[in-house]
Motif scaffolding. Structure first.
Motif, PDB file in Angstrom:
ATOM      1  N   GLY A 119      48.867 -24.925   0.279  1.00 61.47           N
ATOM      2  CA  GLY A 119      49.145 -24.866   1.716  1.00 61.47           C
ATOM      3  C   GLY A 119      48.884 -26.185   2.405  1.00 61.47           C
ATOM      4  N   GLY A 120      48.871 -27.283   1.617  1.00 60.16           N
ATOM      5  CA  GLY A 120      48.576 -28.593   2.185  1.00 60.16           C
ATOM      6  C   GLY A 120      49.798 -29.440   2.477  1.00 60.16           C
ATOM      7  N   LEU A 121      50.984 -28.827   2.471  1.00 57.64           N
ATOM      8  CA  LEU A 121      52.207 -29.589   2.700  1.00 57.64           C
ATOM      9  C   LEU A 121      52.221 -30.324   4.040  1.00 57.64           C
ATOM     10  CD1 LEU A 121      54.906 -30.365   1.463  1.00 57.64           C
ATOM     11  CD2 LEU A 121      55.918 -28.333   2.517  1.00 57.64           C
ATOM     12  N   PRO A 122      51.681 -29.755   5.143  1.00 62.02           N
ATOM     13  CA  PRO A 122      51.643 -30.498   6.412  1.00 62.02           C
ATOM     14  C   PRO A 122      50.900 -31.830   6.309  1.00 62.02           C
ATOM     15  CG  PRO A 122      51.232 -28.186   6.819  1.00 62.02           C
ATOM     16  CD  PRO A 122      51.216 -28.367   5.335  1.00 62.02           C
ATOM     17  N   PHE A 123      49.848 -31.879   5.497  1.00 61.35           N
ATOM     18  CA  PHE A 123      49.136 -33.139   5.289  1.00 61.35           C
ATOM     19  C   PHE A 123      50.057 -34.160   4.613  1.00 61.35           C
ATOM     20  CE2 PHE A 123      45.580 -30.152   5.534  1.00 61.35           C
ATOM     21  CZ  PHE A 123      44.676 -30.839   6.328  1.00 61.35           C
ATOM     22  N   TYR A 397      55.641 -35.732  11.282  1.00 57.95           N
ATOM     23  CA  TYR A 397      54.225 -35.907  11.620  1.00 57.95           C
ATOM     24  C   TYR A 397      53.788 -34.859  12.641  1.00 57.95           C
ATOM     25  CZ  TYR A 397      49.850 -38.209  12.988  1.00 57.95           C
ATOM     26  OH  TYR A 397      48.530 -38.481  13.246  1.00 57.95           O
ATOM     27  N   LEU A 398      54.507 -34.771  13.748  1.00 66.01           N
ATOM     28  CA  LEU A 398      54.159 -33.787  14.773  1.00 66.01           C
ATOM     29  C   LEU A 398      54.334 -32.366  14.257  1.00 66.01           C
ATOM     30  CD1 LEU A 398      55.668 -35.353  18.025  1.00 66.01           C
ATOM     31  CD2 LEU A 398      53.259 -34.907  17.559  1.00 66.01           C
ATOM     32  N   GLY A 399      55.378 -32.171  13.436  1.00 65.85           N
ATOM     33  CA  GLY A 399      55.587 -30.849  12.853  1.00 65.85           C
ATOM     34  C   GLY A 399      54.414 -30.419  11.998  1.00 65.85           C
ATOM     35  N   GLY A 400      53.871 -31.360  11.216  1.00 67.49           N
ATOM     36  CA  GLY A 400      52.719 -31.043  10.387  1.00 67.49           C
ATOM     37  C   GLY A 400      51.494 -30.700  11.210  1.00 67.49           C
ATOM     38  N   VAL A 401      51.235 -31.479  12.265  1.00 67.59           N
ATOM     39  CA  VAL A 401      50.076 -31.221  13.123  1.00 67.59           C
ATOM     40  C   VAL A 401      50.200 -29.864  13.805  1.00 67.59           C
ATOM     41  CG1 VAL A 401      48.811 -31.973  15.176  1.00 67.59           C
ATOM     42  CG2 VAL A 401      49.593 -33.668  13.519  1.00 67.59           C
ATOM     43  N   ILE A 402      51.355 -29.609  14.398  1.00 65.24           N
ATOM     44  CA  ILE A 402      51.562 -28.343  15.120  1.00 65.24           C
ATOM     45  C   ILE A 402      51.462 -27.154  14.170  1.00 65.24           C
ATOM     46  CG2 ILE A 402      53.253 -26.991  16.419  1.00 65.24           C
ATOM     47  CD1 ILE A 402      54.225 -29.668  17.610  1.00 65.24           C
ATOM     48  N   PHE A 403      52.050 -27.291  12.981  1.00 66.92           N
ATOM     49  CA  PHE A 403      51.981 -26.203  12.003  1.00 66.92           C
ATOM     50  C   PHE A 403      50.532 -25.886  11.638  1.00 66.92           C
ATOM     51  CE2 PHE A 403      51.796 -24.490   7.710  1.00 66.92           C
ATOM     52  CZ  PHE A 403      52.742 -23.465   7.771  1.00 66.92           C
ATOM     53  N   LEU A 404      49.727 -26.927  11.444  1.00 61.30           N
ATOM     54  CA  LEU A 404      48.321 -26.716  11.097  1.00 61.30           C
ATOM     55  C   LEU A 404      47.567 -26.038  12.233  1.00 61.30           C
ATOM     56  CD1 LEU A 404      47.426 -30.081   9.296  1.00 61.30           C
ATOM     57  CD2 LEU A 404      47.789 -27.846   8.250  1.00 61.30           C
ATOM     58  N   ALA A 422      34.461 -22.641  16.178  1.00 63.75           N
ATOM     59  CA  ALA A 422      34.232 -23.906  16.875  1.00 63.75           C
ATOM     60  C   ALA A 422      35.154 -24.994  16.348  1.00 63.75           C
ATOM     61  CB  ALA A 422      32.772 -24.331  16.721  1.00 63.75           C
ATOM     62  N   ALA A 423      35.361 -25.053  15.016  1.00 65.26           N
ATOM     63  CA  ALA A 423      36.240 -26.057  14.420  1.00 65.26           C
ATOM     64  C   ALA A 423      37.675 -25.880  14.891  1.00 65.26           C
ATOM     65  CB  ALA A 423      36.165 -25.981  12.894  1.00 65.26           C
ATOM     66  N   ARG A 424      38.122 -24.635  15.017  1.00 62.74           N
ATOM     67  CA  ARG A 424      39.472 -24.382  15.549  1.00 62.74           C
ATOM     68  C   ARG A 424      39.571 -24.856  16.990  1.00 62.74           C
ATOM     69  NH1 ARG A 424      38.762 -19.510  12.555  1.00 62.74           N
ATOM     70  NH2 ARG A 424      38.066 -18.381  14.405  1.00 62.74           N
ATOM     71  N   GLY A 425      38.545 -24.555  17.769  1.00 64.25           N
ATOM     72  CA  GLY A 425      38.546 -24.979  19.165  1.00 64.25           C
ATOM     73  C   GLY A 425      38.552 -26.492  19.294  1.00 64.25           C
ATOM     74  N   ILE A 426      37.796 -27.185  18.439  1.00 63.79           N
ATOM     75  CA  ILE A 426      37.754 -28.646  18.480  1.00 63.79           C
ATOM     76  C   ILE A 426      39.115 -29.234  18.125  1.00 63.79           C
ATOM     77  CG2 ILE A 426      36.773 -30.683  17.333  1.00 63.79           C
ATOM     78  CD1 ILE A 426      34.166 -28.938  17.015  1.00 63.79           C
ATOM     79  N   SER A 427      39.773 -28.674  17.119  1.00 61.13           N
ATOM     80  CA  SER A 427      41.108 -29.151  16.726  1.00 61.13           C
ATOM     81  C   SER A 427      42.071 -29.055  17.896  1.00 61.13           C
ATOM     82  CB  SER A 427      41.633 -28.332  15.541  1.00 61.13           C
ATOM     83  OG  SER A 427      40.760 -28.410  14.430  1.00 61.13           O
ATOM     84  N   LEU A 428      42.066 -27.902  18.577  1.00 63.24           N
ATOM     85  CA  LEU A 428      42.957 -27.723  19.721  1.00 63.24           C
ATOM     86  C   LEU A 428      42.553 -28.635  20.875  1.00 63.24           C
ATOM     87  CD1 LEU A 428      45.362 -26.048  20.798  1.00 63.24           C
ATOM     88  CD2 LEU A 428      43.678 -24.472  21.788  1.00 63.24           C
ATOM     89  N   MET A 452      40.460 -30.074  11.593  1.00 64.52           N
ATOM     90  CA  MET A 452      41.553 -29.245  11.089  1.00 64.52           C
ATOM     91  C   MET A 452      41.338 -28.971   9.608  1.00 64.52           C
ATOM     92  SD  MET A 452      45.197 -30.216  12.892  1.00 64.52           S
ATOM     93  CE  MET A 452      45.292 -31.912  12.281  1.00 64.52           C
ATOM     94  N   GLY A 453      40.922 -30.005   8.857  1.00 63.78           N
ATOM     95  CA  GLY A 453      40.695 -29.823   7.429  1.00 63.78           C
ATOM     96  C   GLY A 453      39.600 -28.827   7.127  1.00 63.78           C
ATOM     97  N   ILE A 454      38.459 -28.916   7.823  1.00 65.78           N
ATOM     98  CA  ILE A 454      37.347 -28.011   7.549  1.00 65.78           C
ATOM     99  C   ILE A 454      37.662 -26.597   8.041  1.00 65.78           C
ATOM    100  CG2 ILE A 454      36.031 -28.389   9.688  1.00 65.78           C
ATOM    101  CD1 ILE A 454      34.532 -28.209   6.152  1.00 65.78           C
ATOM    102  N   ALA A 455      38.439 -26.471   9.123  1.00 62.50           N
ATOM    103  CA  ALA A 455      38.824 -25.145   9.613  1.00 62.50           C
ATOM    104  C   ALA A 455      39.779 -24.470   8.639  1.00 62.50           C
ATOM    105  CB  ALA A 455      39.470 -25.264  10.996  1.00 62.50           C
ATOM    106  N   LEU A 456      40.706 -25.226   8.065  1.00 66.36           N
ATOM    107  CA  LEU A 456      41.607 -24.672   7.057  1.00 66.36           C
ATOM    108  C   LEU A 456      40.840 -24.284   5.799  1.00 66.36           C
ATOM    109  CD1 LEU A 456      44.572 -27.163   7.473  1.00 66.36           C
ATOM    110  CD2 LEU A 456      44.694 -24.700   7.863  1.00 66.36           C
TER     111      LEU A 456
END
Length: 472
Positions: A119-123, A397-404, A422-428, A452-456
């Motif tokens: 599931g790391g294709l956005p990266f 690039y934006l597609g990957g960020v938004i998808f994550l 909290a990690a999800r909130g920080i990413s947003l 985003m990485g640690i939340a995933l």
């Protein structure tokens, strides 16, 4: 069957790693204090890289913590070194955080064949866009030093985020590491930020004079926009915003003093976008967690209001904070907002009319008078992305960020994990600031991609754990 986690070195097993870390910082600090700036500028990046490689292979948790602290403290080390020896125009010592973080490219090499299944294709999409822009920068003959500097600013945060995501098996250990790192970061850098505002240390004043960054205030007590141990108010405020949101999942006795110093220092940074990001992140974390954690959030906020409000009402904090807060309700008369709006209107058409982009290094120009590289300020991550990556690179690039970001909030597996919320909130919260500044680069980018990485990783870990329980 996959294991949930693998053992990490603890206690005496990690002692050589701690000795290596302490050695690098101690020698570099001593050199900076005694005026051995020429030696420090070469020693610190080189030794930090060697220690990073050691930690990456032998002590993975220490590697992550070391990477964060290198980003937090290197700018202060540079200022002290320059003040006590001589001004380094190129800031060679600032290469250290990039070298340390770039070591995580080894994780990408290791896991790349399995990335789509993970599931790391956005990266990968984001990394491909950055590499594309790097090649465009070389083809267009942008200044080579600027191309390399820009490439590192873009690529290192993504690599670090992927490293955290790929090590999802060890999520509980990495979660504890994050909590310790950011607890101490908020406490120590927050306290130094308050000290910086009240005293205006000579090394900070010297740096402010040499860089001529008038937007950071004056090199005098009570006249500085706080940037603490970091290199400018923006990244400092983003780090503090993340740390303060993470403190809601922390139960340490140091939580309250850390929060008090953190909130006061982020207010003294005068970065309104980070204030708004904190609100967005808090709401996102609140909405994506359990009722039990929601109640705890409410109680914690009330306690913090009682602790922080009296401090902000005291002189000399009251006047500067009140003036900045009041400007939010009257943006039409705020000079900073008007300048930003004018620059945005000017740069918008330029940014979106380059299909292939201008490549890495295009936001840096060479001053004809002194030959120094100077950065073109684009007051929006969106503008910067289209200006540098073009449509060809910006869309993936934006597609990957938004998808994550979307996938983080669609997955309910980690809903009961307060740290993951909290990690999800920080990413947003960082993504929310895309319209205000280029927060996907450098230290701010480390916060975006790192969380985003640690939340995933949290989502995948909790999904895997639930599946194991079903099998058993």
């Amino acid at each position: 069957m996959e294991v949930i986690s693998s053992p990490q070195p603890t206690g005496n097993q990690s002692l050589p790693g701690w000795i290596a870390i302490a050695g690098v910082f101690s020698i570099a600090t001593l050199g900076a204090l005694v005026g051995a700036g020429g030696l420090v500028r070469l020693f610190f990046p080189a030794s930090a890289l060697l220690v990073a490689v050691l930690l990456y292979f032998r002590y993975p948790l220490l590697y992550v913590g070391f990477a964060w602290w290198i980003w937090f403290l290197t700018p202060l080390l540079r200022r002290v070194s320059d003040y006590n020896s001589f001004w380094d125009e190129k800031g060679v010592i600032l290469l250290a955080p990039y070298l340390v973080t770039f070591v995580s490219v080894l994780t990408l090499v290791r896991y790349l064949p399995r990335t789509p299944k993970m599931g790391g294709l956005p990266f990968v999409l984001a990394i491909a866009s950055v590499v594309y822009a790097f090649l465009i920068g070389l083809i267009l003959d942008n200044p080579p030093l600027a191309v390399i500097r820009s490439f590192l600013d873009w690529i290192c945060p993504i690599l670090f985020g992927f490293h955290l995501f790929a090590n999802w098996h060890d999520y509980p250990s990495y979660r504890s590491n994050f909590q310790r790192v950011f607890l101490w970061c908020v406490l120590l850098t927050g306290l130094y930020g308050i000290y910086q505002f009240m005293v205006a240390p000579p090394w900070d004043g010297f740096w402010l004079i040499r860089t001529k960054l008038v937007s950071f205030g004056k090199p005098e007590p009570f006249e500085i926009r706080v940037w603490s141990t970091m290199h400018s108010p923006g990244p400092f405020a983003v780090v503090m915003m993340a740390g303060l949101l993470l403190l809601f999942s922390e139960r340490s006795v140091l939580g309250i003093p850390a929060a008090v110093s953190g909130y006061l220092s982020i207010l003294l940074s005068m970065v309104r976008s980070a204030w708004g990001g904190w609100v967005a992140g808090l709401l996102a974390a609140f909405a994506s967690t359990t009722p039990k954690y929601q109640m705890r959030l409410v109680v914690t906020i009330l306690v913090l209001v009682l602790c922080v409000t009296p401090l902000t009402a005291m002189e000399p904090f009251d006047e500067v904070i009140s003036e900045r807060v009041e400007s939010i309700s009257n943006l039409a008369r705020d000079q900073s907002f008007r300048d930003r709006s004018r620059n945005h209107d000017r740069d918008f058409n330029v940014a979106i009319t380059r299909g292939l982009g201008r490549g890495m290094g295009s936001t840096w120009i060479v001053n004809e008078r002194n030959g120094k590289l100077e950065m073109i300020v684009l007051d929006s991550a969106i503008l910067d992305i289209f200006f540098t990556l073009g449509w060809a690179g910006a869309l993936p690039y934006l597609g990957g960020v938004i998808f994550l970001i979307v996938s983080l909030f669609k997955d309910s597996a980690a809903r009961a994990d307060s740290f993951a919320s909290a990690a999800r909130g920080i990413s947003l919260a960082v993504f929310f600031q895309f319209i205000f500044s280029s927060v996907m680069l450098g230290l701010s980018g480390m916060i975006l991609w790192g969380f985003m990485g640690i939340a995933l990783a949290a989502s995948r870990y909790h999904r895997h754990r639930k599946n194991l329980l079903k099998v058993l």
